[in-house]
Design a protein around this motif. Structure first.
Motif, PDB file in Angstrom:
ATOM      1  N   ARG A   1       0.713  -1.021   0.172  1.00 21.59           N
ATOM      2  CA  ARG A   1      -0.141   0.173   0.111  1.00 21.59           C
ATOM      3  C   ARG A   1       0.972   1.352  -0.090  1.00 21.59           C
ATOM      4  NH1 ARG A   1      -5.281   1.102   1.399  1.00 21.59           N
ATOM      5  NH2 ARG A   1      -5.380  -0.902   0.183  1.00 21.59           N
ATOM      6  N   LEU A   2       2.090   1.324   0.678  1.00 23.81           N
ATOM      7  CA  LEU A   2       3.151   2.346   0.700  1.00 23.81           C
ATOM      8  C   LEU A   2       3.388   2.458  -0.626  1.00 23.81           C
ATOM      9  CD1 LEU A   2       4.511   4.456   2.356  1.00 23.81           C
ATOM     10  CD2 LEU A   2       6.263   2.734   2.761  1.00 23.81           C
ATOM     11  N   ARG A   3       3.740   1.795  -1.395  1.00 16.53           N
ATOM     12  CA  ARG A   3       4.278   2.046  -2.885  1.00 16.53           C
ATOM     13  C   ARG A   3       3.286   2.784  -3.598  1.00 16.53           C
ATOM     14  NH1 ARG A   3       5.382   3.924  -6.259  1.00 16.53           N
ATOM     15  NH2 ARG A   3       6.488   3.396  -8.096  1.00 16.53           N
ATOM     16  N   LYS A   4       1.785   2.433  -3.491  1.00 14.78           N
ATOM     17  CA  LYS A   4       0.751   2.979  -4.293  1.00 14.78           C
ATOM     18  C   LYS A   4       0.703   4.597  -3.513  1.00 14.78           C
ATOM     19  CE  LYS A   4      -1.650  -1.202  -4.881  1.00 14.78           C
ATOM     20  NZ  LYS A   4      -3.018  -2.091  -4.684  1.00 14.78           N
TER      21      LYS A   4
ATOM     22  N   LEU B   1       3.048   6.374  -2.293  1.00 14.67           N
ATOM     23  CA  LEU B   1       3.982   7.195  -2.888  1.00 14.67           C
ATOM     24  C   LEU B   1       3.675   7.800  -3.836  1.00 14.67           C
ATOM     25  CD1 LEU B   1       7.163   5.089  -1.636  1.00 14.67           C
ATOM     26  CD2 LEU B   1       6.310   7.228  -0.318  1.00 14.67           C
ATOM     27  N   SER B   2       3.147   7.205  -5.020  1.00 14.21           N
ATOM     28  CA  SER B   2       2.640   7.554  -6.223  1.00 14.21           C
ATOM     29  C   SER B   2       1.603   8.819  -6.108  1.00 14.21           C
ATOM     30  CB  SER B   2       2.200   6.632  -7.070  1.00 14.21           C
ATOM     31  OG  SER B   2       3.164   5.424  -7.445  1.00 14.21           O
ATOM     32  N   LEU B   3       0.923   8.931  -5.095  1.00 15.52           N
ATOM     33  CA  LEU B   3       0.103   9.848  -5.225  1.00 15.52           C
ATOM     34  C   LEU B   3       0.396  11.447  -4.144  1.00 15.52           C
ATOM     35  CD1 LEU B   3      -3.000   7.639  -4.330  1.00 15.52           C
ATOM     36  CD2 LEU B   3      -2.257   8.566  -6.384  1.00 15.52           C
ATOM     37  N   VAL B   4       1.679  11.082  -3.527  1.00 15.50           N
ATOM     38  CA  VAL B   4       2.071  12.244  -2.962  1.00 15.50           C
ATOM     39  C   VAL B   4       2.720  13.333  -3.884  1.00 15.50           C
ATOM     40  CG1 VAL B   4       3.896  13.269  -1.416  1.00 15.50           C
ATOM     41  CG2 VAL B   4       3.140  10.852  -1.079  1.00 15.50           C
ATOM     42  N   LYS B   5       1.797  14.799  -3.793  1.00 17.64           N
ATOM     43  CA  LYS B   5       2.196  15.865  -4.647  1.00 17.64           C
ATOM     44  C   LYS B   5       2.821  17.115  -3.641  1.00 17.64           C
ATOM     45  CE  LYS B   5       0.252  13.591  -7.787  1.00 17.64           C
ATOM     46  NZ  LYS B   5       1.263  12.926  -8.862  1.00 17.64           N
TER      47      LYS B   5
END
Length: 440
Positions: free
Chosen positions: A297-300, A302-306
């Motif tokens: 879940r953390l990998r997913k 990290l892709s959404l951090v803006k």
């Protein structure tokens, strides 16, 4: 059923300690006669005497280096060039600082890279007796590549024609400095306020500990490694994670805990709105059944951090493209080797076919055989060949080792150090090993 490796039991209950820089380089002060030889071994006394002499030589070298530090005139390299850069941080390094040494502090390294240092960096510090690293143009190019990704306008006038890569694979010959460059990149990114997911030992994801096949995914979970990964990620990034909310609220599937089996009547972990990434990571550390699911879940997330740049940095990345240490029983007398891509965590993080910034470094000290050029899940143009020392860099390195008394002044000459450079083909480890044996 939770499985464990028979040939690696020591890793199941003990944590791998990261390599760190000790507060001081300590060496035994016991003279040779304290090293009691075995009377049954005639050569023991001679070996003890040699060991005692080595300790004495190191202590004398430390004393002389402490005196040398009081004389700034010694910090001069070839052609009167400064041996050390005056740049206050890795962000201030420019092209004119290439082929000089940047001084780190032991406390700063351990603070910014709490996951541990690459072994090549630790060995360099121990042998040179100073926490300084060569500023290489190849590192500056790597740093500037990701700098351009985050801040393109800053490079609009000088960066024409420069190809920018969001995903990079550092390849190159043995002992060319890939792991050190990656650690320096992580250090720089964290100085800049980036959120960095740093894995200094990718091989640890595919070796040791418990492993079992998850019935829902068909992949193999490694809960001990998952907890360690989350602990390492939290060490430097805790303050950031406390400010970043979760953006995915789907339940997290639970798995088999390390040595405790499955939970009864519970198969998922609920994530409520308002949960911060810090709480998610802490849950994965404290609840062994959730560790692997939280890493995925953390990998997913990290892709959404803006709110800040995010960089994923993996050393020993080549270990994720071959077989792991694990095996699946097929018959009573045979087992099938499990490929790294079948491991849940590797499967979640290995791919570079996305829009996130990611860099992986091959480590030939953990050689897994020659990999094909077109790696799966990696863009064709992602691979960058990292060079060994150039002649100019080797010259600076040799003058630095002379300054650090690794080379004797009476035998040092341009002809001699060039012989060693060409003999080793610019291999940094081999040069460091041969230079102390330079003869006139």
């Amino acid at each position: 059923m939770l499985r464990s490796l028979v040939r690696a039991p020591a890793t199941t209950n003990s944590k791998i300690q990261p390599w760190r820089v000790p507060p001081t380089f300590r060496y035994s002060s016991k003279p040779a006669h304290f090293l009691k030889p075995d009377p049954r071994n005639p050569g023991a006394a001679a070996n003890a005497a040699i060991a005692g002499q080595a300790v004495s030589d190191r202590q004398e070298r430390l004393r002389l280096l402490a005196e040398d530090d009081k004389n700034p005139s010694l910090d001069v390299g070839s052609n009167g060039r400064p041996l050390f850069t005056s740049a206050p941080s890795l962000s201030h390094l420019a092209r004119q600082h290439a082929s000089t040494y940047f001084k780190f502090t032991k406390e700063g390294l351990n603070s910014v890279l709490p996951e541990g240092l690459p072994m090549g960096m630790v060995t360099e510090f121990q042998e040179s007796m100073r926490t300084a690293l060569l500023v290489r143009q190849s590192f500056l190019d790597l740093r500037d590549n990701f700098w351009r990704v985050v801040d393109p306008p800053m490079w609009s006038t000088n960066g024409k024609g420069v190809k920018v890569r969001k995903q990079v694979v550092l390849d190159g010959p043995v002992s060319c400095g890939k792991s050190i460059a990656l650690a320096m990149l992580v250090h720089w990114a964290r100085e800049e306020g980036w959120l960095v997911f740093y894995v200094p030992r990718g091989k640890a994801w595919t070796h040791g500990g418990f492993f079992y096949r998850h019935p829902l995914t068909g992949l193999w979970d490694t809960p001990i490694q998952a907890a360690k990964v989350l602990e390492d990620f939290l060490k430097y990034n805790e303050s950031y994670l406390k400010r970043l909310p979760c953006q995915i609220f789907d339940p997290i599937p639970l798995g088999e805990g390390a040595g405790v089996g499955w939970l009864k009547d519970v198969d998922s972990l609920a994530v409520s709105e308002g949960t911060m990434l810090y709480e998610l990571v802490k849950t994965g550390i404290e609840e062994t059944h959730a560790a692997v699911g939280v890493v995925v879940r953390l990998r997913k997330e990290l892709s959404l951090v803006k709110d800040m740049p995010v960089l994923i940095a993996i050393d020993q990345y080549n270990n994720w493209f071959t077989f792991s240490e694990y095996e699946e029983p097929v018959t009573i007398r045979s087992c099938r080797p499990i490929h790294a891509r079948e491991l849940t965590m590797v499967n979640a993080f290995r791919s570079m076919k996305h829009d996130d910034m990611m860099v992986g470094a091959f480590s030939h000290s953990t050689a897994v055989g020659k990999l094909r050029k077109d790696l799966p899940d990696v863009p064709v143009d992602a691979r960058v060949m990292f060079p060994r020392y150039s002649l100019e860099e080797a010259e600076t390195v040799c003058h630095y080792y002379l300054r650090q008394r690794l080379i004797r002044h009476e035998v040092f000459s341009e002809e001699n150090w060039k012989k060693i450079y060409f003999l080793t083909n610019g291999n940094g480890t081999e040069m460091r090993g041969l230079l102390p044996h330079m003869v006139s």
